[in-house]
Design a protein around this motif. Structure first.
Motif, PDB file in Angstrom:
ATOM      1  N   PHE A   1       1.081  10.806   2.237  1.00 41.56           N
ATOM      2  CA  PHE A   1       0.633  10.150   1.009  1.00 41.56           C
ATOM      3  C   PHE A   1       1.409   8.850   0.828  1.00 41.56           C
ATOM      4  O   PHE A   1       0.847   7.792   0.568  1.00 41.56           O
TER       5      PHE A   1
ATOM      6  N   THR B   1      -6.290   3.843   5.895  1.00 41.95           N
ATOM      7  CA  THR B   1      -5.880   2.600   5.232  1.00 41.95           C
ATOM      8  C   THR B   1      -5.082   1.690   6.165  1.00 41.95           C
ATOM      9  O   THR B   1      -5.346   0.488   6.263  1.00 41.95           O
TER      10      THR B   1
ATOM     11  N   TYR C   1      -6.146   8.588  -8.454  1.00 46.03           N
ATOM     12  CA  TYR C   1      -5.035   7.624  -8.481  1.00 46.03           C
ATOM     13  C   TYR C   1      -5.237   6.631  -9.638  1.00 46.03           C
ATOM     14  O   TYR C   1      -4.319   6.314 -10.389  1.00 46.03           O
TER      15      TYR C   1
ATOM     16  N   LEU D   1       2.527   4.757  -6.658  1.00 47.22           N
ATOM     17  CA  LEU D   1       2.836   5.881  -7.532  1.00 47.22           C
ATOM     18  C   LEU D   1       3.446   7.025  -6.735  1.00 47.22           C
ATOM     19  O   LEU D   1       4.170   7.848  -7.263  1.00 47.22           O
ATOM     20  N   GLY D   2       3.102   7.066  -5.442  1.00 48.49           N
ATOM     21  CA  GLY D   2       3.628   8.130  -4.584  1.00 48.49           C
ATOM     22  C   GLY D   2       5.145   8.144  -4.582  1.00 48.49           C
ATOM     23  O   GLY D   2       5.760   9.203  -4.479  1.00 48.49           O
TER      24      GLY D   2
ATOM     25  N   SER E   1       0.847  -1.198   0.000  1.00 49.99           N
ATOM     26  CA  SER E   1       0.000   0.000   0.000  1.00 49.99           C
ATOM     27  C   SER E   1       0.879   1.243   0.000  1.00 49.99           C
ATOM     28  O   SER E   1       0.623   2.217  -0.708  1.00 49.99           O
ATOM     29  N   ALA E   2       1.925   1.213   0.801  1.00 49.62           N
ATOM     30  CA  ALA E   2       2.775   2.396   0.930  1.00 49.62           C
ATOM     31  C   ALA E   2       3.549   2.657  -0.369  1.00 49.62           C
ATOM     32  O   ALA E   2       3.516   3.754  -0.916  1.00 49.62           O
TER      33      ALA E   2
HETATM   34  N1  PFF Z   1       0.972   5.253  -0.537  1.00 45.63           N
HETATM   35  C1  PFF Z   1       0.513   5.194  -1.886  1.00 45.63           C
HETATM   36  C2  PFF Z   1       1.578   5.682  -2.813  1.00 45.63           C
HETATM   37  O1  PFF Z   1       2.610   6.150  -2.343  1.00 45.63           O
HETATM   38  O2  PFF Z   1       1.380   5.626  -4.008  1.00 45.63           O
HETATM   39  C3  PFF Z   1      -0.764   5.950  -2.106  1.00 45.63           C
HETATM   40  C4  PFF Z   1      -1.770   5.755  -1.045  1.00 45.63           C
HETATM   41  C5  PFF Z   1      -2.280   4.495  -0.795  1.00 45.63           C
HETATM   42  C6  PFF Z   1      -2.152   6.815  -0.282  1.00 45.63           C
HETATM   43  C7  PFF Z   1      -3.177   4.296   0.239  1.00 45.63           C
HETATM   44  C8  PFF Z   1      -3.049   6.655   0.723  1.00 45.63           C
HETATM   45  C9  PFF Z   1      -3.541   5.399   0.987  1.00 45.63           C
HETATM   46  F1  PFF Z   1      -4.411   5.265   1.952  1.00 45.63           F
END
Ligand code: PFF
Length: 498
Positions: free
Chosen positions: A232, A240, A101, A24-25, A20-21
């Motif tokens: 993010f 999440t 996203y 795309l971020g 999750s982490a």
């Molecule tokens: N962390 C993910 C990223 O860096 O792309 C984006 C994301 C996922 C943000 C889940 C927030 C979340 F709750």
């Protein structure tokens, strides 16, 4: 109430949290936020944000999820009933960001379908820039929609179908998908990195990235951007991590898992930054221009710079380029399904819906809400909405989480519970962070940035667009959260939060 599902074991949970982490971020958002905020200057606030907010909040979110076995409205509502509202704000932010996203993933499909021509369109930074504008059809401004582009709708649709299919039947689908969405991207990033740093001139980019510009540190916008990026990137403030942790047994270990997730994610971002800036350095030297001028920092950066780097590979350009976009898709899909899971788990927790039903409702709504992003104005909409959600909503949720655990529940009580099963014990430093340091820094940066925002419209966009899209989205989130808080259900009563 239906029996709560659980991860198979701790490793699957950590993999899911890392999946999750890392998304795309790391490869898309981090590099352009770093460019916009002074390159090397950004790394210092970013590291400070990781230590003062990222890790403490990760521990809070894991703790709340594990202890309450519920989504964030339940987790926060158990501490103090009115906080259910903030829980819903977090969940609705997850809904909103997933809408754009998935559009970015929709663009990624387009790039993948076009891969055979990369030798031409990735040939120079200018060509790559033009290709990006053409592919996602950038219009002249946020109110110039041109038309709805069906190729983008198709990409968006494909993305939603995939994440819906992974999530709809519960955690087992996620476990299998993770085997692809986590390891492959790491390998590919390393290949890109080696290519990047061995290009002539990469040193110029690396210096820009790694040598801090201390002057920038007095700019509150840089700090707000750093905290926003940490939230993010670590998926914090959206409920999440609370939702994911709620699928762990009540006696699960926590601080070490939080540290593993946070550090792996930030290492990945750092490496992605090295790869992007080395390529920027190469092009700066090749075109004899300063690095800031090489490319317009903005949401297009990753889609312009990486292809230009890939086109420079000595062999198998098409193969590696395809692999790159597949990687981006895998990374993004791992995060997108965590966002979808956050919303659908919360709806199931509240309305007693089965997982397939809540997932289907959320996915259909989000796909339809994303259609305006498939027009010529999509990029602008996305940029404005992203800024407002990250700068204001998520930062506020983070402050409330700190106050809820630090002051209302009591840092001591929380720490004692966590330490019962902890591999690394948390203590006074953690308490001091969540009670004083983190909320103060966050509140200060919000207030400073708000005053700037009032003086100059974000990103130079027309005021009408900033208000309608930025403020409008925040209003939608607040109103919907209010409704969801006020409507009381049988499950709320059973959970003790009605
Ligand atoms: N962390 C993910 C990223 O860096 O792309 C984006 C994301 C996922 C943000 C889940 C927030 C979340 F709750």
């Amino acid at each position: 109430m239906a029996e709560r599902e659980h991860w198979k074991n701790r490793s699957v949970f950590i993999m899911a949290a890392i999946g999750s982490a890392i998304g795309l971020g790391n490869m898309w958002r981090f590099p352009y936020i770093a460019v916009q905020n002074g390159g090397g200057a950004f790394l210092i606030p970013y590291m400070i944000a990781l230590l003062t907010a990222g890790i403490p909040l990760m521990i809070i979110e894991y703790g709340l999820g594990i202890q309450t076995q519920g989504s964030s409205h339940i987790a926060l509502g158990r501490i103090w009933k009115p906080l259910r509202f903030v829980g819903w704000v977090a969940i609705l932010c997850a809904l909103v960001i997933n809408i754009y996203y998935c559009m970015i993933l929709g663009w990624t499909w387009e790039f993948l379908f076009d891969i055979s021509g990369i030798g031409t369109w990735g040939n120079s930074m200018a060509a790559s820039n033009a290709h990006f504008s053409n592919t996602i059809h950038i219009s002249s401004g946020p109110w110039d929609f041109e038309t709805i582009y069906w190729n983008l709708v198709f990409g968006l649709f494909l993305t939603w179908i995939i994440i819906w299919a992974i999530i709809k039947n519960g955690l087992s689908g996620i476990g299998k998908a993770l085997l692809f969405t986590v390891p492959l991207p790491v390998i590919l990033l390393l290949i890109l990195l080696v290519r990047g740093v061995t290009l002539d001139g990469s040193v110029v980019g690396l210096n820009y990235y790694l040598i801090p510009d201390w002057g920038k540190l007095s700019d509150p916008k840089v700090w707000l951007a750093a905290y926003g990026q940490i939230f993010f990137s670590l998926s914090l403030g959206f409920g999440t991590m609370i939702a994911y942790a709620s699928f762990m047994p009540k006696d699960a270990e926590l601080p070490n898992s939080a540290a593993i997730t946070s550090f792996s994610n930030c290492c990945f971002s750092f490496l992605a930054g090295l790869a992007v800036f080395s390529v920027l350095g190469y092009f700066a030297v090749a075109t004899n221009s300063p690095i800031e001028k090489v490319v317009n920092g903005g949401p297009g950066l990753a889609f312009i710079v990486y292809p230009a780097a890939l086109a420079k590979l000595p062999v198998y350009v098409n193969f590696f380029a395809a692999l790159f976009f597949i990687t981006l898709l895998l990374l993004g899909i791992g995060s997108a399904f965590s966002l979808l899971k956050t919303v659908s788990a919360a709806l199931s927790d509240k309305f007693n819906l089965s997982m397939p039903v809540s997932t289907t409702i959320t996915a259909c709504f989000s796909f339809l809400a994303g259609l305006p992003l498939a027009t010529g104005a999509g990029l602008y909409w996305l940029d404005i909405i992203d800024h407002f959600i990250m700068a204001y909503a998520i930062t506020t949720v983070a402050i409330v989480e700190c106050i809820a655990v630090g002051w209302i529940m009591g840092a001591k009580k929380f720490t004692e519970k966590v330490n019962k099963t902890a591999e690394i014990k948390i203590g006074p430093i953690f308490s001091c962070m969540i009670k004083f340091v983190t909320p103060t820094i966050l509140a200060y940066t919000i207030i400073r940035s708000l005053t700037e925002e009032i003086k100059t419209s974000y990103g130079g966009y027309p005021g009408s667009a900033v208000i309608a899209l930025g403020v409008g989205t925040l209003m939608f989130v607040l109103l919907a959260a209010m409704v969801l808080t006020l409507v009381s259900t049988k499950n709320d009563k059973e959970q003790g939060i009605a």
